[in-house]
Design an enzyme around this catalytic site. Structure first.
Site, PDB file in Angstrom:
ATOM      1  CD  GLU A   1      91.550  95.114  67.458  1.00 39.92           C
ATOM      2  OE1 GLU A   1      91.847  94.351  66.531  1.00 39.92           O
ATOM      3  OE2 GLU A   1      90.699  96.009  67.369  1.00 39.92           O
TER       4      GLU A   1
ATOM      5  CD  GLU B   1      83.245  97.435  71.443  1.00 44.00           C
ATOM      6  OE1 GLU B   1      84.363  97.872  71.154  1.00 44.00           O
ATOM      7  OE2 GLU B   1      83.049  96.634  72.396  1.00 44.00           O
TER       8      GLU B   1
END
Length: 256
Positions: A110, A130
């Site tokens: 990110e 994740e």
């Protein structure tokens, strides 16, 4: 030395993650240091571009440091983007070049996607681990991924946890250029110099306008007026651009 190093050379700011022993995993203290760096860049009119990089060949950033547990003073799931994992949301007004190598995953992915230009070493791998390890939250990385990559490519990364290599990322338009690791820093510098050769105020106005209407239909964007663009019309740099064009010379920008 600080875990986030900040320096300025000429009109270019350098923000460098400096925890190579932990693959530059972001600690709460780094959240704060990143916030301070971006704030300084936004507030300094003499900074026209920034470069985000990381120490060590193995990893740009692997996301949050959870070696001390997942608890933080702010919710780790609410990613700040540029401020790492738990910092406040920050919008960087100046153009940002990211130099990425090795593992660039999770919150580190990110962080890289917050840049306007990404230069990747051929060792770079981008990923969203994740769901593969059974964690997920209101993480900004998934929202950025499906906007910056083709939808099914982004969703495949989200749903499988598989990583993509630098050449694949370039093919999908995620990165601007792939180079050998040894050339990464120089290439990022060259991109920053290309950016600072343009009018800094025009760049900032263009970035603000482009991002402000990114999620809107084209018709809405075309009908919008942007204060930063209107303000630029009365600046010294706008006049310098016109004079330089008439005199057939390179403009000398002042950022004023």
């Amino acid at each position: 030395m600080a875990d986030v190093e900040y320096s300025v050379t000429g009109n270019i700011a350098h923000v460098r993650l400096n925890r190579p022993q932990g693959l530059n995993a972001i600690t709460p203290e780094m959240d704060d240091l990143l916030f301070e760096a971006w704030t300084a860049i936004n507030e300094d009119p003499n900074i026209w571009c920034a470069i985000l990089s990381a120490e060590g060949e193995k990893g740009f950033c692997i996301g949050a440091d959870v070696s001390r547990g997942a608890e933080r003073k702010s919710r780790m799931a609410l990613a700040g983007g540029l401020t790492g994992i738990g910092g406040p949301m920050v919008t960087l007004k100046k153009p940002l070049v990211a130099a990425v190598q090795g593992f660039c995953v999770g919150g580190g992915f990110e962080l890289a996607m917050c840049a306007d230009i990404i230069v990747a070493a051929d060792t770079a791998q981008f990923g969203l681990p994740e769901t593969k390890v059974g964690i997920i939250g209101e993480c900004g990385v998934v929202h950025r991924a499906v906007r910056q990559l083709p939808y099914r490519i982004g969703m495949a990364m989200i749903l499988t946890g598989d990583r993509i290599k630098a050449d694949v990322a370039e093919r999908y338009g995620l990165v601007n250029e792939v180079v050998a690791f040894a050339d990464l820093a120089d290439t990022a510098q060259k991109w920053a110099e290309k950016v600072t050769a343009a009018s800094p105020l025009a760049n900032q106005a263009a970035k603000e306008a482009a991002n402000a209407r990114l999620g809107h239909p084209l018709e809405v964007a075309l009908m919008s007026r942007f204060e930063s663009i209107e303000q630029y019309a009365s600046t010294a740099d706008k006049r310098e651009g016109e004079v330089a064009s008439a005199e057939r010379r390179k403009p000398v920008w002042t950022g004023r």
